[in-house]
Write an enzyme that holds these catalytic residues in place. Structure first.
Site, PDB file in Angstrom:
ATOM      1  N   LYS A   1      62.795  -1.598 -10.736  1.00 16.06           N
ATOM      2  CA  LYS A   1      63.349  -1.243  -9.642  1.00 16.06           C
ATOM      3  C   LYS A   1      64.155  -2.189  -9.112  1.00 16.06           C
ATOM      4  O   LYS A   1      64.043  -3.567  -9.243  1.00 16.06           O
ATOM      5  CB  LYS A   1      62.268  -0.754  -8.761  1.00 16.06           C
ATOM      6  CG  LYS A   1      62.839  -0.298  -7.190  1.00 16.06           C
ATOM      7  CD  LYS A   1      61.556   0.052  -6.063  1.00 16.06           C
ATOM      8  CE  LYS A   1      62.128   0.566  -5.304  1.00 16.06           C
ATOM      9  NZ  LYS A   1      60.830   1.106  -4.237  1.00 16.06           N
TER      10      LYS A   1
ATOM     11  N   SER B   1      60.656   5.783  -2.300  1.00 12.56           N
ATOM     12  CA  SER B   1      62.161   5.045  -2.393  1.00 12.56           C
ATOM     13  C   SER B   1      62.422   4.638  -4.140  1.00 12.56           C
ATOM     14  O   SER B   1      63.346   4.448  -4.389  1.00 12.56           O
ATOM     15  CB  SER B   1      62.129   3.673  -1.856  1.00 12.56           C
ATOM     16  OG  SER B   1      61.173   2.839  -2.049  1.00 12.56           O
TER      17      SER B   1
ATOM     18  N   SER C   1      56.112   4.615  -1.630  1.00 10.01           N
ATOM     19  CA  SER C   1      57.187   4.721  -2.712  1.00 10.01           C
ATOM     20  C   SER C   1      57.163   4.745  -4.242  1.00 10.01           C
ATOM     21  O   SER C   1      58.179   4.985  -5.014  1.00 10.01           O
ATOM     22  CB  SER C   1      58.189   3.577  -2.270  1.00 10.01           C
ATOM     23  OG  SER C   1      59.161   3.987  -1.261  1.00 10.01           O
TER      24      SER C   1
HETATM   25  N1  GLN Z   1      59.106   6.271   2.650  1.00 11.87           N
HETATM   26  C1  GLN Z   1      58.426   5.351   3.249  1.00 11.87           C
HETATM   27  C2  GLN Z   1      59.270   4.591   4.183  1.00 11.87           C
HETATM   28  O1  GLN Z   1      60.508   4.918   3.864  1.00 11.87           O
HETATM   29  C3  GLN Z   1      58.021   4.303   2.359  1.00 11.87           C
HETATM   30  C4  GLN Z   1      58.808   3.597   1.655  1.00 11.87           C
HETATM   31  C5  GLN Z   1      57.952   2.617   0.785  1.00 11.87           C
HETATM   32  O2  GLN Z   1      56.871   2.759   0.190  1.00 11.87           O
HETATM   33  N2  GLN Z   1      58.987   1.700   0.283  1.00 11.87           N
HETATM   34  O3  GLN Z   1      59.005   3.608   4.960  1.00 11.87           O
END
Ligand code: GLN
Length: 495
Positions: A73, A148, A172
């Site tokens: 990532k 994400s 995410s």
């Molecule tokens: N979707 C969640 C957020 O936007 C979690 C993001 C993540 O785990 N990096 O905060």
């Protein structure tokens, strides 16, 4: 999909070669069959490493992950390569060292294929907020792959790599895994080093693998887990034998399905799938219970406050001076005049942050700053921390009585591109069932458990007590075996 354990046997038997696996992936990405999962591939290095892997196999010096193709990532540092967190702000930023997880993967023989697309600064649930354009779903046209860690999930589900690392602050890793029919593991906070991970909300962030199957996940965690002198928050707790745990079975395990995760907002087929998996585990020797976590309604609000507050603090360093794209007037030209310098600096901050950060990131920073505002009557941050403590206590008490929690991963199936971009709250709520593990620090895994009538993957989540990843692998391995024995289509259309 590419299953490493299977391929490993073929590589060792010299029926398959790492070099040709890498070549195949690079060719697909260049022909744009890559779902925009990669922001960049490391063509030369990947080919060179693959050749070395083949040589090690030939000379019987293979390491634990020899020849495993892996994507990283884009918020995890790879020395000498750009690391941008999919943000314009860091478009020219090059990492000066390897993240510890990257070093450990390299040392174990993995081939780093490239850096994976993601929501900007890991803020998002759909892969749509990347400065490099959205990641496509490998087999569900018009639907998002989740986020994400969108590129990590798409690269694995699309069969481009055996595995990819993601980061999980509030779901995410698990949520995109659930949307793409892959396995997503969020380890205990402190189990895996965060050195070299671009911080979002430090008290929630963890690095975790996305893989085609449970055993591959265990193989990777075995390599990346454990204390690291570069991250003082890593724990000294011994690392279990995760790979052995996959075959351990669930005999005698006490598994609870929390009532609060099975409400009306969850579609019937998803709830039915959780119950079905529960029944499967009971048949395999586990004891099944209905349990209750009354604090559940407070989990998401507490996460929302804590994550945004920590983000606003962590992202303050991207100001166009210390880090991030320099924009606006050159401060140097102020010629030593203090007032003029201050104005120029202010202009630079505005210009850099205004053009460097996308809308979602700006929104989070503003929210976090607002929530920290001194004199704010509500004292949001303190209250959120107090709630977090109560949730932690509730979880600790729960894991005295049971070994595992079984829940859906998301309150619904993957959604269409654009559907939630203008409705942030709706977007945030896709992580409703994920954030408890981040707030409490416990490990959680997302496992494919079938598909709905329209071919969209259905997945279940297991959570366990802190540092009990091996029990997660035991349950996930059991689910995978039983479904495979039934010949079930466990991953929707994933190939
Ligand atoms: N979707 C969640 C957020 O936007 C979690 C993001 C993540 O785990 N990096 O905060």
């Amino acid at each position: 999909m590419m299953h490493y354990t299977h391929v490993r046997n073929r590589i060792e038997a010299r029926k398959e070669f790492c070099a040709s696996l890498v070549a195949g992936t690079l060719e697909r990405v260049t022909r744009e069959e890559g779902y925009n999962a990669f922001i960049e591939v490391f063509d030369e290095e990947a080919r060179a490493t693959a050749a070395e892997c083949d040589e090690r196999i030939r000379t019987e010096r293979a390491r634990p992950l020899e020849g495993m193709l892996i994507g990283i990532k884009d918020n995890i540092c790879i020395e000498g390569k750009k690391t941008t967190a999919a943000s314009r702000m860091l478009a020219h930023h090059r990492a000066v060292y390897d993240a510890t997880v990257v070093t450990r993967l390299r040392d174990a023989g993995a081939v780093i294929v490239g850096r994976c697309n993601m929501d900007e600064f890991a803020m998002g649930s759909s892969g749509e907020t990347s400065a490099y354009g959205p990641t496509l779903h490998p087999f569900l046209e018009d639907l998002v792959p989740g986020g994400s860690s969108s590129g990590s999930a798409a690269a694995v589900a699309g069969g481009l790599v055996h595995a990819a690392l993601g980061s999980d602050t509030g779901g995410s890793v698990r949520q995109p895994a659930a949307y793409t029919g892959t396995v997503g593991m969020k380890p205990t906070w402190g189990r895996v080093s965060r050195s070299g991970l671009i911080a979002f909300a430090s008290s929630c962030d963890q690095v975790g693998p996305i893989t085609a199957d449970v055993r591959d996940s265990a193989r990777i965690l075995a390599v990346i887990a454990g204390p690291d002198s570069r991250d003082a928050t890593t724990a000294r707790t011994p690392v279990d034998d995760y790979v052995a745990a996959v075959d351990r079975g669930v005999d005698g395990l006490r598994i609870g399905i929390p009532r609060e995760y099975m409400g009306e907002e969850v579609p019937d087929d998803m709830r039915a799938r959780v119950r079905l998996v529960g029944a499967m585990l009971r048949d395999a020797g586990a004891e099944l219970r209905e349990v209750s976590l009354p604090h559940s309604t407070l989990v998401f609000p507490a996460y929302f406050v804590i994550a945004n507050v920590e983000a606003s603090s962590n992202l303050a360093r991207y100001d166009g001076v210390r880090l991030g794209r320099p924009e606006g007037d050159a401060v140097e030209r102020a010629g030593g005049n203090a007032a003029r310098m201050a104005r120029a600096l202010e202009k630079r901050y505005r210009a850099s942050r205004g053009s460097g950060f996308g809308r979602e990131v700006q929104r989070r920073i503003l929210l976090g700053t607002q929530l920290l505002e001194e004199g704010e009557e509500a004292d949001w941050y303190d209250r959120a921390r107090c709630v977090r403590r109560q949730i932690r206590e509730e979880f600790a008490a729960m894991f005295n009585d049971i070994d595992l929690l079984l829940t859906p991963v998301t309150p619904g199936p993957p959604f269409a591109f654009g559907e939630r971009l203008r409705d942030p709250l709706h977007m945030y709520l896709t992580d409703l069932f994920n954030t408890a593990a981040n707030l409490t620090g416990v490990p959680a895994i997302s496992v494919p458990a079938g598909a709905d009538a329209r071919g969209r993957p259905l997945a279940v989540q297991f959570m366990a007590g802190a540092f009990d990843e091996s029990t997660l692998y035991a349950a996930a391995g059991c689910v995978e075996r039983v479904l495979a024995a039934q010949g079930a289509d466990v991953r929707g259309g994933a190939r």
